[in-house]
Write a protein that holds these residues in place. Structure first.
Motif, PDB file in Angstrom:
ATOM      1  N   PHE A  90      -4.291 -76.985 -18.951  1.00  0.00           N
ATOM      2  CA  PHE A  90      -5.227 -77.889 -19.621  1.00  0.00           C
ATOM      3  C   PHE A  90      -4.796 -79.339 -19.418  1.00  0.00           C
ATOM      4  N   SER A  94      -6.631 -82.477 -17.759  1.00  0.00           N
ATOM      5  CA  SER A  94      -6.769 -83.737 -18.491  1.00  0.00           C
ATOM      6  C   SER A  94      -6.365 -84.915 -17.621  1.00  0.00           C
ATOM      7  N   PHE A 139     -13.041 -79.324 -17.627  1.00  0.00           N
ATOM      8  CA  PHE A 139     -12.152 -78.252 -18.056  1.00  0.00           C
ATOM      9  C   PHE A 139     -12.699 -76.872 -17.723  1.00  0.00           C
ATOM     10  N   ASN A 156      -6.836 -77.588 -26.955  1.00  0.00           N
ATOM     11  CA  ASN A 156      -7.537 -78.871 -26.928  1.00  0.00           C
ATOM     12  C   ASN A 156      -7.174 -79.722 -28.137  1.00  0.00           C
TER      13      ASN A 156
END
Length: 292
Positions: A90, A94, A139, A156
């Motif tokens: 993740f 990002s 994502f 998240n």
């Protein structure tokens, strides 16, 4: 699903507000110019509206994640230890979402708000665009790994909370190994700097080693000058700071002579576009001065 996943940010909100208020008080007591009262009010309003938007669009945000999870045949069961690989993947997504947000004006319009403050403090972390939900598309690769939706959303929220503490000038440089791995306050101050050597550097949200690996790392040497290179007409209006870039895009597209130029003003590099427009703005200012 909507009722079961934990809303960590809502639970953490009182602590975020407490520490942000504490920082404001300490800076006032120590007579440090870390805050602008009107900027703080703007940041808080932006943050509160963001919370309301997230609550209102909760189901809408859940749908694509659950849909992809049900679609892939390799979906994983709910195991909390999967937070670790999910968080790393993740965070890599990002990094790219952040980098693209600085490299394309369309996406910069969803991010410029975060850089619009001329000061650097904890309340700046509240400055997140009201339309940032569209960044969920970045994502999609994380979703395709088949992580359980609860794992995805908890990851998240933890990632968002991590970025709160790095928005401060009170924490100086940390031990070298920490600075090497994590996006610390020092590393993130660089990202908010408007000097030439700091622009488009240190995109990492939690881990800074992505920047080291991909050539976008810059250490904090000179004290950063915060804010964006083009001053805002009204930096205290929450609506204007959220949408001013969209207004500028529409204006530039209208003035563009060719279709190619129109596309450039929408999707081109915002830094290059700003530099291209500066001479025109200077000529306009000179004309106004002469007319006066």
């Amino acid at each position: 699903m909507e009722e079961s996943y934990p809303n960590i940010i809502m639970y953490a909100a009182p602590f975020l507000i407490f520490f942000a208020a504490l920082e404001v008080f300490l800076a006032w007591y120590q007579e440090r110019e870390y805050h602008d009262r009107k900027e703080v009010v703007t940041s808080v309003i932006v943050g509160l509206v963001n919370v309301a938007i997230n609550l209102a669009l909760k189901t809408l945000m859940l749908f694509p994640v659950v849909w992809v999870y049900n679609l892939v045949p390799w979906r994983m069961e709910l195991n909390w230890w999967m937070l670790i690989p999910c968080y790393i993947i993740f965070d890599f997504a990002s990094y790219w979402a952040h980098r693209i947000s600085h490299g394309s004006r369309f996406w910069w319009a969803t991010h410029v708000l975060h850089h619009s403050s001329d000061h650097y403090n904890l309340t700046v972390s509240f400055r997140l665009s009201w339309v940032q939900g569209i960044k969920l598309i970045f994502f999609l690769p994380v979703m395709l790994f088949g992580f359980h939706p609860v794992i995805f959303f908890v990851t998240n929220q933890i990632a968002v909370l991590f970025q709160f503490w790095v928005h401060t000038e009170y924490i100086k440089k940390l031990p070298k190994w920490v600075e090497y791995i994590f996006a610390t306050p020092s590393n993130h101050r660089v990202h908010h700097g408007s000097q030439e050597q700091y622009i488009d550097k240190n995109y990492g949200a939690t881990f800074i080693f992505w920047d080291r690996m991909l050539g976008t790392y810059e250490p904090e040497v000179e004290k950063p000058k915060y804010g964006i290179t083009t001053p805002l007409k009204n930096k205290y209006n929450p609506i204007y700071v959220n949408f001013h870039e969209y207004i500028d895009i529409v204006d530039d597209v209208k003035k563009a002579k060719t279709f190619k130029e129109k596309l450039y003003f929408v999707f081109g590099n915002p830094t290059k576009i700003a530099k291209k427009k500066i001479p025109k703005l200077l000529r306009q200012k000179k004309r106004k001065i002469k007319s006066q």
